[in-house]
Design a protein around this motif. Structure first.
Motif, PDB file in Angstrom:
ATOM      1  N   ALA A  31     -16.676 -43.238 -21.314  1.00 55.83           N
ATOM      2  CA  ALA A  31     -15.721 -42.414 -21.902  1.00 55.83           C
ATOM      3  C   ALA A  31     -15.835 -42.016 -23.372  1.00 55.83           C
ATOM      4  O   ALA A  31     -15.544 -40.944 -23.701  1.00 55.83           O
ATOM      5  N   ARG A  32     -16.197 -43.030 -24.000  1.00 56.22           N
ATOM      6  CA  ARG A  32     -16.499 -42.823 -25.571  1.00 56.22           C
ATOM      7  C   ARG A  32     -17.384 -41.586 -25.695  1.00 56.22           C
ATOM      8  O   ARG A  32     -17.123 -40.730 -26.532  1.00 56.22           O
ATOM      9  N   ASN A  33     -18.525 -41.733 -24.874  1.00 56.45           N
ATOM     10  CA  ASN A  33     -19.598 -40.702 -25.068  1.00 56.45           C
ATOM     11  C   ASN A  33     -19.069 -39.453 -24.810  1.00 56.45           C
ATOM     12  O   ASN A  33     -19.470 -38.322 -25.364  1.00 56.45           O
ATOM     13  N   ASN A  34     -18.506 -39.335 -23.685  1.00 50.66           N
ATOM     14  CA  ASN A  34     -18.125 -37.970 -22.924  1.00 50.66           C
ATOM     15  C   ASN A  34     -17.126 -37.407 -23.878  1.00 50.66           C
ATOM     16  O   ASN A  34     -17.228 -36.135 -24.096  1.00 50.66           O
ATOM     17  N   LEU A  35     -16.095 -38.136 -24.555  1.00 52.15           N
ATOM     18  CA  LEU A  35     -15.287 -37.658 -25.382  1.00 52.15           C
ATOM     19  C   LEU A  35     -15.930 -37.212 -26.829  1.00 52.15           C
ATOM     20  O   LEU A  35     -15.675 -35.945 -27.341  1.00 52.15           O
ATOM     21  N   ALA A  36     -17.043 -37.999 -27.283  1.00 45.21           N
ATOM     22  CA  ALA A  36     -17.511 -37.425 -28.841  1.00 45.21           C
ATOM     23  C   ALA A  36     -18.280 -36.031 -28.113  1.00 45.21           C
ATOM     24  O   ALA A  36     -18.255 -35.201 -29.364  1.00 45.21           O
ATOM     25  N   ASN A  37     -19.193 -36.164 -27.185  1.00 50.14           N
ATOM     26  CA  ASN A  37     -20.006 -34.885 -27.124  1.00 50.14           C
ATOM     27  C   ASN A  37     -18.971 -33.862 -26.768  1.00 50.14           C
ATOM     28  O   ASN A  37     -19.347 -32.652 -27.287  1.00 50.14           O
ATOM     29  N   PHE A  38     -17.840 -33.997 -26.313  1.00 51.03           N
ATOM     30  CA  PHE A  38     -16.920 -32.895 -26.159  1.00 51.03           C
ATOM     31  C   PHE A  38     -16.144 -32.351 -27.302  1.00 51.03           C
ATOM     32  O   PHE A  38     -16.160 -31.221 -27.587  1.00 51.03           O
ATOM     33  N   LEU A  39     -15.903 -33.053 -28.162  1.00 55.26           N
ATOM     34  CA  LEU A  39     -15.602 -32.824 -29.504  1.00 55.26           C
ATOM     35  C   LEU A  39     -16.500 -32.386 -30.618  1.00 55.26           C
ATOM     36  O   LEU A  39     -15.931 -31.814 -31.427  1.00 55.26           O
ATOM     37  N   TYR A  40     -17.489 -32.813 -30.183  1.00 53.27           N
ATOM     38  CA  TYR A  40     -18.511 -32.197 -31.143  1.00 53.27           C
ATOM     39  C   TYR A  40     -19.011 -30.705 -30.796  1.00 53.27           C
ATOM     40  O   TYR A  40     -19.461 -30.094 -31.769  1.00 53.27           O
ATOM     41  N   ASP A  41     -18.539 -30.166 -29.416  1.00 59.60           N
ATOM     42  CA  ASP A  41     -18.765 -28.723 -29.175  1.00 59.60           C
ATOM     43  C   ASP A  41     -17.545 -27.840 -29.969  1.00 59.60           C
ATOM     44  O   ASP A  41     -16.649 -27.908 -29.513  1.00 59.60           O
ATOM     45  N   THR A  42     -18.214 -27.655 -31.274  1.00 62.08           N
ATOM     46  CA  THR A  42     -17.232 -26.654 -32.023  1.00 62.08           C
ATOM     47  C   THR A  42     -16.926 -25.267 -31.328  1.00 62.08           C
ATOM     48  O   THR A  42     -15.772 -24.751 -31.693  1.00 62.08           O
ATOM     49  N   THR A  43     -17.548 -24.819 -30.308  1.00 63.46           N
ATOM     50  CA  THR A  43     -16.955 -23.554 -29.505  1.00 63.46           C
ATOM     51  C   THR A  43     -15.741 -23.676 -28.633  1.00 63.46           C
ATOM     52  O   THR A  43     -15.339 -22.710 -28.574  1.00 63.46           O
ATOM     53  N   SER A  44     -15.762 -25.076 -28.286  1.00 63.58           N
ATOM     54  CA  SER A  44     -14.383 -25.089 -26.942  1.00 63.58           C
ATOM     55  C   SER A  44     -13.089 -25.979 -27.562  1.00 63.58           C
ATOM     56  O   SER A  44     -12.406 -26.055 -27.038  1.00 63.58           O
ATOM     57  N   ARG A  45     -13.877 -27.024 -28.628  1.00 63.34           N
ATOM     58  CA  ARG A  45     -12.656 -28.339 -28.915  1.00 63.34           C
ATOM     59  C   ARG A  45     -11.470 -27.624 -29.432  1.00 63.34           C
ATOM     60  O   ARG A  45     -11.555 -26.532 -30.065  1.00 63.34           O
ATOM     61  N   PRO A  46     -10.193 -28.300 -29.403  1.00 63.56           N
ATOM     62  CA  PRO A  46      -9.247 -27.861 -30.070  1.00 63.56           C
ATOM     63  C   PRO A  46      -9.117 -28.103 -31.314  1.00 63.56           C
ATOM     64  O   PRO A  46     -10.252 -28.879 -31.939  1.00 63.56           O
ATOM     65  N   SER A  47      -8.199 -27.599 -32.109  1.00 61.62           N
ATOM     66  CA  SER A  47      -8.292 -27.683 -33.708  1.00 61.62           C
ATOM     67  C   SER A  47      -7.981 -29.215 -33.995  1.00 61.62           C
ATOM     68  O   SER A  47      -7.505 -29.874 -33.092  1.00 61.62           O
ATOM     69  N   PRO A  48      -8.523 -29.627 -35.186  1.00 59.20           N
ATOM     70  CA  PRO A  48      -8.422 -31.159 -35.605  1.00 59.20           C
ATOM     71  C   PRO A  48      -6.879 -31.584 -35.604  1.00 59.20           C
ATOM     72  O   PRO A  48      -6.490 -32.654 -35.049  1.00 59.20           O
TER      73      PRO A  48
END
Length: 299
Positions: A31-48
């Protein structure tokens, strides 16, 4: 599920590493790794500003890895801390954050926000101390929490309170949380409405929470978001009344009057003085922050 989060219009998205993930090291790591990879993707992640992560509790074997990995992701700035029961829990969190930041230099200390989840009888007994917490490490997080969040289901499990549709059994606890949060300048986030398909009941619970002083509410399903957002802002009638109060009091003060009578639609004339001005100012401030129209008042 991570991709689906991009479609929600909620003000904040809480990515949960706690109860929604099975309690095994393999599942937590995944879960940690999936979330980190998802949030590192600057093209799709929500704003901080819309990202929050619910960590595992400080007394679990998963907490240190949770916070260490989350602190490496620049877009994660808000941490929801479950099962905060005392100052010791918050001191443990701040120590871990400071140790990591000093060691890695990956995230400015003043960019981090903490929200304490109130879930137990012990937390309620220690509520004033929790809300007034100041970090032992000085500048960390500005030295304090940013909000209190009420986890009603966990609280009921801890206290044997039986939750009903009337919410009567939770009135004292919710009032304590909202009042204490306001006393310390914190956000007060109300409980989840578990009847997620009943939007009429949700609206009733939202109105109830706003009347108690909560500034927002957790959603457990995307269909709840619109109802919550539309209820936790002033109504058109409230905004109009507030605008009239401020306009009429400005005129009264210019005439050296300290109070006025304001005719209320479908009701008696109200006596308006300083405390009601403050209430009106709060309503206008919230309306402006929500982008709602403020009707112009003329003589």
């Amino acid at each position: 599920m991570l991709q689906k989060s991009l479609t929600t219009p909620s003000d904040v998205i809480i990515y949960d590493l706690e109860d929604s993930v099975p309690p095994s090291e393999a599942d937590k790591t995944r879960a940690r790794n999936n979330l980190a990879n998802f949030l590192y993707d600057t093209t799709s992640r929500p704003s901080p500003e819309r990202i929050a992560v619910r960590l595992n509790a400080v007394n679990t074997p998963f907490f240190q890895k949770d916070i260490s990995q989350a602190l490496k992701v620049p877009s994660i700035r808000t941490f929801v801390l479950p099962k905060v029961n005392s100052l010791d829990d918050l001191n443990s969190v701040s120590h871990e954050i400071l140790s990591h930041c000093n060691f890695s230099g990956t995230k400015p200390i003043d960019s981090i926000r903490l929200v304490a989840s109130i879930e137990s009888a012990r937390a309620i007994l220690n509520l004033k101390d929790i809300a007034g917490w100041r970090s032992k490490h000085g500048s960390l997080l500005g030295g304090q929490l940013s909000g209190l969040l009420f986890a009603a289901e966990d609280y009921c499990a801890d206290t044997s309170v039986i939750r009903t549709s009337s919410r009567r059994e939770l009135l004292y606890t919710r009032s304590q949380i909202a009042i204490t949060a306001k006393a310390f300048g914190l956000e007060a986030i109300d409980m989840v409405c578990v009847n997620y398909k009943d939007l009429d009941y949700l609206r009733e619970e939202c109105i109830d929470g706003r009347q108690l002083g909560f500034t927002g509410k957790q959603a457990i399903h995307p269909t709840q978001v619109d109802t919550i957002q539309s209820t936790f802002v002033p109504s058109a009638r409230e905004i109009l009344r507030a605008a009239k109060i401020l306009h009429q009091m400005k005129k009264a003060h210019s005439s050296q009057k300290g109070a006025i009578g304001l005719a209320v639609e479908d009701g008696p004339t109200e006596m308006i003085d300083a405390p009601m001005i403050k209430q009106a100012e709060n309503i206008i401030r919230v309306a402006q922050a929500a982008g709602l129209a403020i009707p112009e008042q003329t003589d």
